[in-house]
Design a protein around this motif. Sequence first.
Motif, PDB file in Angstrom:
ATOM      1  N   SER A  67       6.562  13.409   1.016  1.00 27.44           N
ATOM      2  CA  SER A  67       6.054  12.381   1.930  1.00 27.44           C
ATOM      3  C   SER A  67       4.618  12.683   2.349  1.00 27.44           C
ATOM      4  CB  SER A  67       6.961  12.288   3.159  1.00 27.44           C
ATOM      5  OG  SER A  67       6.529  11.277   4.041  1.00 27.44           O
ATOM      6  N   ALA A  71       1.145  10.508   1.648  1.00 25.33           N
ATOM      7  CA  ALA A  71       0.225  10.124   2.722  1.00 25.33           C
ATOM      8  C   ALA A  71      -1.179  10.668   2.464  1.00 25.33           C
ATOM      9  CB  ALA A  71       0.752  10.629   4.067  1.00 25.33           C
ATOM     10  N   ALA A 147       4.187   9.425   7.473  1.00 28.81           N
ATOM     11  CA  ALA A 147       4.776  10.496   6.671  1.00 28.81           C
ATOM     12  C   ALA A 147       5.614  11.413   7.543  1.00 28.81           C
ATOM     13  CB  ALA A 147       3.685  11.308   5.975  1.00 28.81           C
ATOM     14  N   SER A 164       7.282  12.434  12.720  1.00 29.08           N
ATOM     15  CA  SER A 164       6.391  11.896  11.692  1.00 29.08           C
ATOM     16  C   SER A 164       4.979  11.741  12.223  1.00 29.08           C
ATOM     17  CB  SER A 164       6.905  10.544  11.182  1.00 29.08           C
ATOM     18  OG  SER A 164       6.973   9.609  12.255  1.00 29.08           O
TER      19      SER A 164
END
Length: 283
Positions: A67, A71, A147, A164
Amino acid sequence: MGFSVNTNTGAMAALQSLTETNKGLSQTQSRINTGLSVSSTKDDSASFTIAQTLRGDLGGLKSVSSSLSRAKSVVDVATAGTEQISDIVNEMKAKAYQAADDGIDSASRDAINEDFKALRDQITTIVDSSEFNGTNLLKASGGTVTALQSLKDSDGSGTWDPDSLSVANQGLDLGGSVVTVSASGEIDTQANAQAMIDTLETTQENLNTSLSTLGAASRKIDAQSEFTSKLSDVIEGGIGNLVDADLAKESAKLQALQVKQQLGVQALGIANQAPQTITSLFR
């Protein structure tokens, strides 16, 4: 002890010893083949269950790393686009200064204006092209990027709400709050050129803010990615400490057990021959 053909205690003892040796040999061979001293809950329930939990965390951290990488790519593309737009705005500003000079004729100003419009339109091209994986942080309608930072439950509610990070859309479309040059802005007259200089100065300041925001976001993602990588290594090392076999030790143990197995077979053979001595009593 009396002689008996029905019960051979020596053979039974030798057989038990050989069976135990074979069991240890099988276990050692399994450890060497798998590289694990704890390959199932039957070997060590506590170590196995802890290792399984850590393996789950390790899998989750791989998702976090993936993730963050996604990003990072989105932000890097946006950063590259913003830097290019900043360079273009500098060129546009130079053109505006030239067009604002009252010493040039209208033909020269028209030529400068054509260059200016080409640069202006290039901004739109860059904004539209600065997309990665369906996200465009430079286009107002391009969305934002979010992310995973960690596996932690951010609010502690018991329902997993992942921790996140988000990077906001910068909206560098022409005529927006950052790039204040309109899509039809020109420097075809001295007055328009002078007004454009002020507009471009404002745009430069706004772009510097966007560059700082994107740069800070990129550094934060890099730092979190590095931490996630180190954490994954530590967890993987912890799993190894719990379940990995010491192959040097197991190799030495294997050789010892093989010798014991050979001796056990010989001992069992000797024990099985013992009842035969009884037949000599009847000769």
